[in-house]
Enzyme design. Sequence first.
Site, PDB file in Angstrom:
ATOM      1  CE1 TYR A   2      -4.137  -1.684   0.090  1.00  0.00           C
ATOM      2  CE2 TYR A   2      -3.081  -3.067   1.722  1.00  0.00           C
ATOM      3  CZ  TYR A   2      -4.115  -2.824   0.852  1.00  0.00           C
ATOM      4  OH  TYR A   2      -5.126  -3.731   0.732  1.00  0.00           O
ATOM      5  CB  SER A 149     -13.968  -6.184   5.325  1.00  0.00           C
ATOM      6  OG  SER A 149     -13.007  -5.224   5.028  1.00  0.00           O
ATOM      7  N   PRO A 150     -14.126  -9.525   6.963  1.00  0.00           N
ATOM      8  CG  PRO A 150     -13.068 -11.400   7.870  1.00  0.00           C
ATOM      9  CD  PRO A 150     -12.830 -10.178   7.025  1.00  0.00           C
ATOM     10  CG  LEU A 151     -14.194 -10.136  12.164  1.00  0.00           C
ATOM     11  CD1 LEU A 151     -13.142 -10.129  13.263  1.00  0.00           C
ATOM     12  CD2 LEU A 151     -15.357 -11.025  12.552  1.00  0.00           C
ATOM     13  N   GLY A 152     -16.251  -6.663   9.369  1.00  0.00           N
ATOM     14  CA  GLY A 152     -16.583  -5.270   9.116  1.00  0.00           C
ATOM     15  C   GLY A 152     -17.793  -4.790   9.874  1.00  0.00           C
TER      16      GLY A 152
END
Length: 164
Positions: A2, A149-152
Site C-alpha cells: 500500500y 473485512s469479514p468482521l466489518g
Amino acid sequence: MYGPFTNEQLVGRAIQDRRDQVVLATKFGNVRTADGGWLGISGKPEYVQQACDASLHRLGVDTIDLYYQHRVDPNVPIEETIGAMAELVQQGKVRYLGISEAAPATIRRAAAVHPITALQTEYSLWSREPEDEILSTLRELGIGFVAYSPLGLLISLRSNQESR
C-alpha cells in the site's frame, strides 16, 4: 504494497529467521509513489515484474508463496496480466497466483491462462455479493476464497456504540 511500503519491510524482518514456517502472501496492482500517494491501477506485464521484484526486495525473500493482483486493471486484458504472473511462477519468484475483486467471467478467463489458487474479495454480514455467483464459480474451478473485512459489521457496530 500500500505504500510507503513499510508493511512489507516489517513483515520481512519478522519472518527473516523463520521463513520456512510461514505462508507469505502479498499483492500488486495499486501503483503508488514512495510516500504512498495513489497513482492508479496497473496490470501491465512490465509492472507485474517490477512490482514483484520490489516486493521480494522489501520482504527480503526469494519467493512469495501467494501473489495477488490487488485490483483488475480494466485497461489490460486479464490474460496478459495472468500471463506475466505465470512467468513469475516459471522464474521461481512466486509459487501460487491469486486475484482480488474479480467477477466470475474474469476469474474464468484468468484460470484458463494459469491455475488460480485464491480469490480475495469482501465478504461479511453486510457484503454478501459473493454468494450470488462468485462462490459457485470458485467451487467449480477449485479456487480458494479469502474474505477481506469479514468482521466489518462487528467493527462498525462497535464504533457506533463507542461514539454514543
